[in-house]
Design an enzyme around this catalytic site. Structure first.
Site, PDB file in Angstrom:
ATOM      1  N   GLU A  37     106.061 -17.585  15.608  1.00 58.56           N
ATOM      2  CA  GLU A  37     104.891 -18.857  16.180  1.00 58.56           C
ATOM      3  C   GLU A  37     104.872 -19.191  17.540  1.00 58.56           C
ATOM      4  O   GLU A  37     105.735 -19.339  17.280  1.00 58.56           O
ATOM      5  CB  GLU A  37     104.135 -19.992  15.358  1.00 58.56           C
ATOM      6  CG  GLU A  37     103.278 -20.026  13.950  1.00 58.56           C
ATOM      7  CD  GLU A  37     102.338 -18.689  14.097  1.00 58.56           C
ATOM      8  OE1 GLU A  37     102.627 -17.753  14.470  1.00 58.56           O
ATOM      9  OE2 GLU A  37     102.358 -18.732  12.579  1.00 58.56           O
ATOM     10  N   PHE A  90     104.359 -19.453  21.556  1.00 60.84           N
ATOM     11  CA  PHE A  90     104.018 -19.963  22.485  1.00 60.84           C
ATOM     12  C   PHE A  90     102.719 -21.168  22.456  1.00 60.84           C
ATOM     13  O   PHE A  90     102.603 -22.117  22.078  1.00 60.84           O
ATOM     14  CB  PHE A  90     104.969 -20.725  24.092  1.00 60.84           C
ATOM     15  CG  PHE A  90     104.416 -21.472  25.262  1.00 60.84           C
ATOM     16  CD1 PHE A  90     105.750 -22.194  25.349  1.00 60.84           C
ATOM     17  CD2 PHE A  90     103.874 -21.838  25.336  1.00 60.84           C
ATOM     18  CE1 PHE A  90     106.366 -23.047  25.371  1.00 60.84           C
ATOM     19  CE2 PHE A  90     103.438 -22.607  26.630  1.00 60.84           C
ATOM     20  CZ  PHE A  90     104.630 -23.742  26.767  1.00 60.84           C
ATOM     21  N   HIS A 144      95.074 -10.396  32.140  1.00 61.78           N
ATOM     22  CA  HIS A 144      96.261 -10.581  30.948  1.00 61.78           C
ATOM     23  C   HIS A 144      96.334  -9.249  29.986  1.00 61.78           C
ATOM     24  O   HIS A 144      95.747  -9.169  29.075  1.00 61.78           O
ATOM     25  CB  HIS A 144      95.934 -12.051  30.665  1.00 61.78           C
ATOM     26  CG  HIS A 144      97.664 -12.016  29.393  1.00 61.78           C
ATOM     27  ND1 HIS A 144      96.890 -12.097  28.079  1.00 61.78           N
ATOM     28  CD2 HIS A 144      98.449 -12.145  30.062  1.00 61.78           C
ATOM     29  CE1 HIS A 144      97.884 -12.087  27.328  1.00 61.78           C
ATOM     30  NE2 HIS A 144      98.954 -11.791  28.431  1.00 61.78           N
TER      31      HIS A 144
HETATM   32  O1  GFB Z   1     102.124 -16.996  23.965  1.00 70.47           O
HETATM   33  P1  GFB Z   1     101.836 -16.054  23.084  1.00 70.47           P
HETATM   34  O2  GFB Z   1     101.761 -16.902  21.510  1.00 70.47           O
HETATM   35  O3  GFB Z   1     100.211 -15.320  23.191  1.00 70.47           O
HETATM   36  O4  GFB Z   1     103.175 -15.525  22.604  1.00 70.47           O
HETATM   37  P2  GFB Z   1      99.586 -14.602  22.293  1.00 70.47           P
HETATM   38  C1  GFB Z   1     103.334 -14.232  23.665  1.00 70.47           C
HETATM   39  C2  GFB Z   1     104.145 -14.772  24.122  1.00 70.47           C
HETATM   40  O5  GFB Z   1     104.734 -13.543  25.063  1.00 70.47           O
HETATM   41  C3  GFB Z   1     104.122 -15.582  25.065  1.00 70.47           C
HETATM   42  C4  GFB Z   1     105.183 -13.414  26.063  1.00 70.47           C
HETATM   43  O6  GFB Z   1     104.874 -16.972  24.441  1.00 70.47           O
HETATM   44  C5  GFB Z   1     104.792 -14.955  26.715  1.00 70.47           C
HETATM   45  O7  GFB Z   1     105.975 -15.580  26.333  1.00 70.47           O
HETATM   46  N1  GFB Z   1     104.315 -13.325  26.948  1.00 70.47           N
HETATM   47  C6  GFB Z   1     103.156 -12.407  27.055  1.00 70.47           C
HETATM   48  C7  GFB Z   1     104.025 -13.499  28.408  1.00 70.47           C
HETATM   49  N2  GFB Z   1     102.140 -12.297  27.353  1.00 70.47           N
HETATM   50  C8  GFB Z   1     102.269 -12.834  28.845  1.00 70.47           C
HETATM   51  C9  GFB Z   1     102.492 -12.373  30.565  1.00 70.47           C
HETATM   52  O8  GFB Z   1     101.591 -12.043  30.700  1.00 70.47           O
HETATM   53  N3  GFB Z   1     103.361 -12.723  30.794  1.00 70.47           N
HETATM   54  C10 GFB Z   1     104.398 -13.915  30.864  1.00 70.47           C
HETATM   55  N4  GFB Z   1     105.452 -14.068  31.895  1.00 70.47           N
HETATM   56  N5  GFB Z   1     104.912 -13.926  29.469  1.00 70.47           N
HETATM   57  C11 GFB Z   1     101.121 -14.101  19.324  1.00 70.47           C
HETATM   58  C12 GFB Z   1     102.311 -14.397  19.132  1.00 70.47           C
HETATM   59  O9  GFB Z   1     101.121 -13.710  20.410  1.00 70.47           O
HETATM   60  O10 GFB Z   1     100.334 -12.757  18.428  1.00 70.47           O
HETATM   61  C13 GFB Z   1     102.486 -14.618  17.375  1.00 70.47           C
HETATM   62  O11 GFB Z   1     102.131 -15.254  18.943  1.00 70.47           O
HETATM   63  C14 GFB Z   1     101.937 -13.062  16.968  1.00 70.47           C
HETATM   64  O12 GFB Z   1     103.721 -14.815  16.864  1.00 70.47           O
HETATM   65  C15 GFB Z   1     100.531 -12.956  17.236  1.00 70.47           C
HETATM   66  O13 GFB Z   1     102.738 -12.479  17.387  1.00 70.47           O
HETATM   67  C16 GFB Z   1     100.307 -11.474  16.510  1.00 70.47           C
HETATM   68  O14 GFB Z   1      98.447 -15.396  20.445  1.00 70.47           O
HETATM   69  O15 GFB Z   1      99.535 -13.327  22.587  1.00 70.47           O
END
Ligand code: GFB
Length: 413
Positions: A45, A47, A278
């Protein structure tokens, strides 16, 4: 008179329970001893889902503090360190404390939370091993998915999968008492376990299985508002906004009081004179082309929004590789395009937070469909009091010109 006898009786009962508990452990009894609730989340999972799971447990503990059962009011919640997150480039980052990302004093104004290293200091200053008294690995009821009949219940069952026996990537945190708890329901149901055990340390693994009790209500938003970011990251984001985006809290009307408990619900934020986007790519672009645009289609939509909003500056937060970003910048060459890349000493999670802070201060925000990263930006904007229509927007998938707007999750005070 009756009142005094009643209080003495209560104290006696409480002290007997406590004595049994301490003696059973061969420890010297201390009525003020804390109890510790630990939790951990399914390793893949990301962040921002983990932030949501934190809120469930923070609200749980917040409510326990108001319990009429004294032994339940003694809990502290241990913040699970961040390790090897799937989306982080530096895969070897382990056991990162929450203070790298959040303002711990602010979290503590909502719930009694402590970092893992503080837990070590409190519980085992002289020891090198910690054995958690009771571990419950939450899992779904397999038969509910087969039958399609879902009802709230919990039951100790055979483990569906192989389970971890040491925790948080520490070899010296283990337990001799690990059970799998099939669970369907809301987090408040876990109180039933805490009520019948005298264990001092309890860990719920796969904690995400338990659902929010208070999703979207006043308590939920208090927990959310207490999640202020680490002050250094806030400062870096502010410097960037000032330098490149012509944006300050005074001119944008986004000042918040020092303490989140003093916030009010005025919707008067204006935001800096820029559009923030974003643009979630990587795994999203592969799995969801109907909902997530490719670069070309994102550019088309960004240009349209800039035109409608009368803006010429755009801040891009994205997980796309630098080459893709350069392409996007080239397509948008008639505009001022920025991305945060200033500080190489920051780890991925910190850069992501700076991106979120900058996005949240824009005059207009557009995010990615069903990304928890975008959801958290929308929440920040609700806290600051932006007009709804500048916040709940998303990019449409490739070659789709019009799509449903995201659900509006309004802040409640
Ligand atoms: O935060 P997060 O859970 O959002 O996971 P989702 C995406 C991670 O990708 C972030 C990086 O915590 C960052 O480390 N990341 C994504 C970014 N967008 C950015 C951005 O604009 N800037 C930067 N610096 N980093 C979920 C995942 O992603 O999607 C689940 O947590 C699963 O594991 C699901 O893959 C389908 O909700 O976008």
């Amino acid at each position: 008179m009756y009142k005094t006898i009643y209080i003495i009786l209560l104290l006696r009962i409480h002290s007997t329970v406590c004595n049994n508990f301490c003696e059973a452990k061969g420890e010297q009894c201390n009525v003020n001893k804390h109890r510790y609730l630990l939790y951990d989340v399914n390793p893949p999972e990301g962040f921002n889902l983990r932030r949501d799971v934190y809120m469930r447990y923070a609200v749980f503990i917040h409510n326990l503090m108001k319990s009429s059962i004294p032994s339940l009011t003694k809990f502290k919640l241990i913040l699970p360190p961040w390790t090897n997150l799937y989306h982080w480039k530096e895969q070897k980052l382990i056991q990162i404390p929450w203070s790298f990302f959040f303002d711990i004093d602010s979290l503590r104004k909502f719930a009694p939370v402590i970092e893992m290293h503080e837990f070590f200091d409190e519980i085992a200053p002289k020891y090198t091993k910690i054995k958690i008294d009771e571990v419950y690995v939450l899992q779904h009821f397999e038969d509910m998915f087969k039958t399609g009949i879902f009802e709230d219940k919990m039951e100790i069952q055979k483990c569906n999968k192989e389970i971890r026996t040491n925790f948080y990537y520490y070899n010296n945190i283990t337990s001799d008492n690990i059970k799998c708890l099939s669970f369907h329901g809301h987090i408040i149901d876990l109180q039933n376990i805490l009520k019948i055990t005298e264990a001092r340390t309890i860990l719920f693994d796969h904690a995400e299985v338990a659902l929010h009790n208070d999703f979207g209500n006043k308590i939920y938003w208090q927990a959310r508002r207490s999640m202020r970011f680490n002050k250094q990251l806030q400062q870096l984001a502010l410097q960037f906004r000032r330098k490149y985006l012509n944006s300050t809290d005074e001119s944008d009307n986004t000042q918040l009081p020092e303490d989140w408990r003093d916030e009010n619900h005025e919707r008067a934020a204006r935001g800096g004179p820029y559009l923030s986007v974003h643009l979630r790519q990587k795994d999203f672009i592969v799995g969801r082309p109907k909902d997530v645009p490719n670069l070309e289609h994102a550019v088309k939509q960004i240009k349209e929004i800039l035109h409608i909003q009368g803006l010429s500056i755009v801040f891009i937060a994205t997980d796309a590789p630098i080459k893709e970003y350069e392409k996007l910048k080239h397509y948008l060459k008639d505009f001022f395009v920025y991305r945060y890349t200033l500080d190489e000493n920051l780890i991925d999670g910190q850069l992501a937070i700076i991106d979120q802070i900058i996005c949240s201060h824009a005059r207009y925000f557009v995010g990615t469909h069903e990304s928890t990263f975008s959801f958290r930006i929308q929440e920040e904007r609700e806290i600051m009091g932006f007009p709804i229509e500048t916040t709940f927007n998303r990019l449409c998938g490739s070659d789709i010109n019009s799509c449903h707007k995201p659900s509006v999750w309004k802040i409640i005070y």
